[in-house]
Design a protein around this motif. Sequence first.
Motif, PDB file in Angstrom:
ATOM      1  N   ARG A 210       0.846  -1.193   0.000  1.00 56.54           N
ATOM      2  CA  ARG A 210       0.000   0.000   0.000  1.00 56.54           C
ATOM      3  C   ARG A 210       0.886   1.249   0.000  1.00 56.54           C
ATOM      4  NH1 ARG A 210      -3.044  -3.272  -1.229  1.00 56.54           N
ATOM      5  NH2 ARG A 210      -5.017  -3.937  -0.271  1.00 56.54           N
ATOM      6  N   ASP A 211       0.450   2.276  -0.737  1.00 60.57           N
ATOM      7  CA  ASP A 211       1.186   3.542  -0.737  1.00 60.57           C
ATOM      8  C   ASP A 211       0.968   4.270   0.586  1.00 60.57           C
ATOM      9  OD1 ASP A 211       2.128   3.079  -3.259  1.00 60.57           O
ATOM     10  OD2 ASP A 211       0.700   4.410  -4.277  1.00 60.57           O
ATOM     11  N   LEU A 212       2.000   4.975   1.019  1.00 62.72           N
ATOM     12  CA  LEU A 212       1.919   5.817   2.220  1.00 62.72           C
ATOM     13  C   LEU A 212       2.253   7.255   1.805  1.00 62.72           C
ATOM     14  CD1 LEU A 212       1.622   6.063   5.324  1.00 62.72           C
ATOM     15  CD2 LEU A 212       4.091   5.656   5.479  1.00 62.72           C
ATOM     16  N   PRO A 213       1.240   8.061   1.438  1.00 63.95           N
ATOM     17  CA  PRO A 213       1.512   9.444   1.008  1.00 63.95           C
ATOM     18  C   PRO A 213       1.962  10.293   2.194  1.00 63.95           C
ATOM     19  CG  PRO A 213      -0.682   8.679   0.324  1.00 63.95           C
ATOM     20  CD  PRO A 213      -0.186   7.727   1.370  1.00 63.95           C
ATOM     21  N   LEU A 214       3.094  10.964   2.035  1.00 67.49           N
ATOM     22  CA  LEU A 214       3.624  11.823   3.090  1.00 67.49           C
ATOM     23  C   LEU A 214       3.990  13.179   2.502  1.00 67.49           C
ATOM     24  CD1 LEU A 214       5.996   9.270   4.899  1.00 67.49           C
ATOM     25  CD2 LEU A 214       3.780  10.084   5.716  1.00 67.49           C
ATOM     26  N   SER A 215       3.734  14.225   3.265  1.00 63.65           N
ATOM     27  CA  SER A 215       4.104  15.565   2.831  1.00 63.65           C
ATOM     28  C   SER A 215       5.590  15.803   3.070  1.00 63.65           C
ATOM     29  CB  SER A 215       3.287  16.609   3.597  1.00 63.65           C
ATOM     30  OG  SER A 215       3.672  16.623   4.967  1.00 63.65           O
ATOM     31  N   LEU A 216       6.121  16.833   2.431  1.00 64.12           N
ATOM     32  CA  LEU A 216       7.523  17.192   2.664  1.00 64.12           C
ATOM     33  C   LEU A 216       7.745  17.572   4.127  1.00 64.12           C
ATOM     34  CD1 LEU A 216       8.886  19.242  -0.380  1.00 64.12           C
ATOM     35  CD2 LEU A 216       9.505  16.949   0.365  1.00 64.12           C
ATOM     36  N   ASP A 217       6.741  18.193   4.731  1.00 67.48           N
ATOM     37  CA  ASP A 217       6.866  18.555   6.151  1.00 67.48           C
ATOM     38  C   ASP A 217       6.977  17.296   7.013  1.00 67.48           C
ATOM     39  OD1 ASP A 217       6.271  21.665   6.375  1.00 67.48           O
ATOM     40  OD2 ASP A 217       4.948  20.837   4.852  1.00 67.48           O
TER      41      ASP A 217
END
Length: 314
Positions: A138-145
Amino acid sequence: MELDYYEALEVKRNATNAEIKQAYRRLALKFHPSNRETGNDERFNELGEAYDVLSDPRKKATYDKFGVEGLKGGIPPEHGSSGAWSSKYIYHGNPDKTFKQFFGGDNPFADFDTNDAPLLFGGLTPGVVKTQDSAIERDLPLSLDDLFHGCTKKIKISRRVMNDDGHTSSIRDKILTIDVEPGWNEGTRIVFPKEGDQGPNRIPADIVFIVRHKSHPLFVRQLSDLIYKVQISLEMALTGFSVEVETLDGRLLRIPINDIVHPAYQKVVTGEGMPLSQDPSQRGNLIITFDIQFPEKLSAERKSLIKQALTFKC
């Protein structure tokens, strides 16, 4: 409470390598999850980690001298000359891997006489090889922050779990916790061993989360560097200006640009990029690129003035 590896294997601290192997063999077979009488997932995992450390002379030397804190936290390299493990130790978290490596194959019971097996292994069924389901990714979308500062993500999953009768199953929820470390890269894989659906004569699949970058309004990540694009006029490109950049940790950088800016020009600001995953105290670079806006048309008078300004005498 930290795991005591000697207690886990039920051996004395001066146990020989042969005694450590003998203890692991006995206890791993006793607490293997396939053992219907005495199987215990948590105990089996502890045995795998304990054997992984105590069977390796360098890891064992570090543990004996510096304890779990020194083993997992790392020790100064100068101590490694005495045989100690100077790198930070992380158990791979797969006790089945340790089990198979110890017994030399996917079927650790194949070399034993099946007639004696119930006497030796309790509830283990010799000759029955469980196969593991394919990993669930599964993908784990993370922000740059998130990736700059680090964070904790809690993810709820629903999975099928075998009931106590060993034949029926039910759906249960579980919360998986991911401690995101500063500097993780796109594609970093976080594995939760055997957290998939349970079933008879099968090993639950591993659940794997793969880090994916969310888009950011200001920056584009390129490995450990951050790319920041600025629109400027032709006048600014020729005469100089300053760029203001708000960093991911809230600081405002004012960067003077005194060079003549051409389309391929880049301004590199050292140490203002993303943390390095292997050493978050170190940072990549901030790379500023420029989009020069040329005028759509010029009057004859302005063209003449520009020609005069750009005429150089040798």
